[in-house]
Design a protein around this motif. Structure first.
Motif, short mmCIF file in Angstrom:
data_model
loop_
_atom_site.label_atom_id
_atom_site.label_comp_id
_atom_site.label_asym_id
_atom_site.label_seq_id
_atom_site.Cartn_x
_atom_site.Cartn_y
_atom_site.Cartn_z
N TYR A 144 0.89 -1.04 -0.08
CA TYR A 144 0.02 0.05 -0.08
C TYR A 144 0.82 1.39 -0.03
O TYR A 144 1.78 1.31 0.77
N GLY A 145 0.64 1.97 -0.93
CA GLY A 145 1.19 3.43 -0.79
C GLY A 145 2.33 3.33 -2.17
O GLY A 145 2.83 4.49 -2.49
N ASN A 146 2.55 2.28 -2.69
CA ASN A 146 3.42 2.08 -3.94
C ASN A 146 2.80 2.98 -4.98
O ASN A 146 1.87 2.82 -5.24
N SER A 147 3.81 3.41 -5.88
CA SER A 147 3.26 4.14 -7.23
C SER A 147 3.01 3.31 -8.34
O SER A 147 3.82 2.24 -8.39
N ILE A 148 2.32 3.32 -9.22
CA ILE A 148 1.77 2.57 -10.05
C ILE A 148 1.81 3.23 -11.78
O ILE A 148 1.19 4.51 -11.56
N LEU A 149 2.38 2.64 -12.54
CA LEU A 149 2.11 2.98 -13.97
C LEU A 149 1.11 2.01 -14.68
O LEU A 149 1.59 0.69 -14.50
N GLN A 150 -0.09 2.42 -15.04
CA GLN A 150 -1.12 1.21 -15.53
C GLN A 150 -1.48 1.81 -16.91
O GLN A 150 -1.79 3.04 -17.13
N THR A 151 -1.42 0.85 -17.87
CA THR A 151 -1.91 0.99 -19.42
C THR A 151 -3.45 0.49 -19.03
O THR A 151 -3.60 -0.61 -18.59
N GLY A 152 -4.17 1.00 -20.19
CA GLY A 152 -5.62 0.42 -20.06
C GLY A 152 -6.15 0.78 -21.32
O GLY A 152 -5.89 1.75 -22.24
N VAL A 153 -7.60 0.33 -21.85
CA VAL A 153 -8.14 0.64 -23.05
C VAL A 153 -9.17 2.11 -22.85
O VAL A 153 -9.31 2.52 -24.11
N ASN A 154 -9.32 2.47 -21.73
CA ASN A 154 -10.19 3.72 -21.90
C ASN A 154 -9.95 4.66 -20.64
O ASN A 154 -9.54 4.30 -19.84
N LEU A 155 -9.44 5.93 -21.24
CA LEU A 155 -9.04 7.06 -20.45
C LEU A 155 -10.12 7.90 -20.07
O LEU A 155 -9.80 8.58 -18.91
N ASN A 156 -11.31 7.60 -20.17
CA ASN A 156 -12.63 8.03 -19.56
C ASN A 156 -12.85 7.56 -18.53
O ASN A 156 -13.85 6.70 -18.12
N ARG A 157 -11.94 7.65 -17.42
CA ARG A 157 -12.10 7.01 -16.13
C ARG A 157 -13.12 7.76 -15.33
O ARG A 157 -13.21 8.87 -15.27
N SER A 158 -14.19 6.82 -14.68
CA SER A 158 -15.06 7.23 -13.83
C SER A 158 -14.70 8.14 -12.67
O SER A 158 -13.48 8.07 -12.36
N LYS A 159 -15.57 8.70 -11.94
CA LYS A 159 -15.19 9.75 -10.82
C LYS A 159 -14.57 8.53 -9.57
O LYS A 159 -13.66 9.01 -9.09
N GLU A 160 -15.19 7.53 -9.49
CA GLU A 160 -14.62 6.51 -8.46
C GLU A 160 -13.45 6.19 -9.02
O GLU A 160 -12.52 6.04 -8.03
N LYS A 161 -12.99 5.94 -10.15
CA LYS A 161 -11.75 5.72 -10.55
C LYS A 161 -10.83 6.62 -10.45
O LYS A 161 -9.62 6.29 -10.01
#
Length: 440
Positions: A144-161
């Protein structure tokens, strides 16, 4: 060290309370189950399986209709029919066990093998795959607290995300439009402000590693790389580990929200058996022996809103053994993940060209940087490739002869140099594309 403590013990529980679901609670529940002995974990799975089967027959119109003229089915899973992707698409309104879906979470499949299917989850049910994901990441040295670089298919992240990305220190970038310039910019950013973990599609991770190696970028390193969403090819793993000087942990699940298996530090794929019941079946629907290839058929044990019983996800895998793993996890094993059933090419002599075969042959031809072997609708073969120059007739002949010698039959392959390889509807990269099968 203060932030990880606050994130785990205050932010995550508060977020779970505000948004519903209780991820923190589910993490504790699953960690408790995973500490049990193998026989105890098997008993947990057996009880949960019986509960799902009973609930589905009593509350799902689809499953109730299957047994309307018979006695209620026993707890024997084989008495239930295979659920195909087409069944799920056509019958979803009958499969679900609730009448009102407005307050449910809807998850769409990738649609890589046809029109996307959808399943529904309650907030509490959806918290479970999210909790399992964090547990899997902990196997890859995530804290917990580690930083992350993440790739995904949708940049339209919901408010929750977006909130989740902020607190989990996640930079989310698009996976499907990588070019060398964009990757170099991201690698440059990583040189000045490195991230602890790199999470993403296997092909996306590979492209980053390839650009890093080609440009001799040596000062980008992660604690671990976590692969998801695609088949992690052997050459992908080798390139990623070389470029970023860390271990790659592969994860395997279905786009319908079932978390199937993840690798530990020893490379073993551990099935999350308290969450999913896995069958590896032959063409006759019979469980294969350890070491044999079969179709992956899943029964979810945590989603009572959309019970998926004996769901054929269209993948092939090798059945694992039941031996102990040095990591200490008391979970059953999944053998090698082969990939989608459409990622096979059947030859005229009824033999199969697999991803592993193509990699085995093509590694001897460094002139080809990336490639996709395609069986077209007329059953002809075409090798599309990316390279600095067109292949000579001699190299084309050698590659064709390699396939012919390996399978002991004649092949005729058309070679086409391209700037960009084809991808599936979902945007995912494939090493083999079987258009003759996809069109059926």
């Amino acid at each position: 060290m203060i932030y990880p403590f606050i994130l785990k013990n205050f932010v995550l529980p508060l977020g779970s309370k505000l948004m519903g679901g209780g991820i923190s609670k589910k993490i504790k529940e699953y960690e408790s189950i995973l500490s049990l002995q193998p026989s105890e974990i098997a008993e947990v799975q057996r009880k949960k399986l019986n509960q799902v089967l009973e609930y589905a027959v009593q509350n799902s119109p689809y499953y109730r209709s299957l047994f309307s003229d018979k006695n209620l089915p026993s707890s024997e899973i084989s008495s239930y029919p295979i659920l195909t992707k087409q069944n799920l698409r056509d019958k979803i309104d009958e499969i679900i066990t609730v009448k009102e879906t407005a307050n449910l979470h809807q998850i769409l499949s990738s649609g890589s093998t046809g029109p996307p299917s959808k399943v529904y989850y309650s907030s509490e049910e959806l918290a479970i795959p999210r909790a399992i994901q964090l547990i899997w990441w902990s196997w890859a040295d995530y804290e917990y607290g580690n930083s992350i670089l993440q790739t995904g298919v949708n940049l339209n992240r919901s408010k929750e995300k977006q909130i989740k990305d902020f607190f989990f220190r996640t930079k989310y970038i698009e996976a499907l439009k990588h070019n060398e310039e964009q990757i170099l910019q991201e690698l440059s950013s990583l040189q000045s402000e490195n991230r602890d973990h790199f999470v993403g599609y296997a092909s996306s991770l590979f492209l980053f590693s390839k650009v890093a190696l080609d440009n001799e970028i040596k000062n980008v390193q992660f604690k671990s790389v976590i692969s998801l969403g695609e088949k992690l090819l052997p050459n992908f793993r080798e390139s990623i580990e070389k470029a970023f000087r860390c271990k790659v942990f592969d994860t395997y699940g279905s786009s319908e929200g079932l978390m199937v298996a993840s690798q530990c530090k020893h490379g073993t794929y551990h099935i999350m058996s308290p969450h999913v019941f896995v069958e590896i079946l032959d063409e006759n629907g019979v469980e294969v022996k350890p070491g044999e290839i079969g179709s992956v058929v899943l029964t979810g044990l945590d989603n009572f809103t959309t019970p998926l019983i004996r769901y054929d996800i269209g993948d092939m895998a090798v059945k694992g053994d039941s031996g102990a793993c040095a990591c200490g996890l008391n979970l059953p094993h999944l053998g090698e993940i082969i990939g989608r059933s459409t990622e096979f090419i059947q030859t005229q002599n009824k033999k199969y060209i697999t991803v592993q075969t193509v990699v085995r042959i093509m590694k001897f031809y460094p002139q080809i940087e990336q490639f996709t072997l395609i069986k077209k609708e007329d059953n002809s073969l075409q090798l599309q490739y990316i390279g600095s120059e067109n292949l000579s007739e001699d190299i084309e002949s050698q590659i064709t002869k390699s396939f012919s010698n390996l399978y002991d039959e004649f092949f005729e392959i058309d070679f086409l140099k391209v700037n960009q390889l084809p991808r599936r509807k979902s945007g995912k990269y494939q090493l083999i594309m079987n258009l003759s099968q996809d069109s059926k």
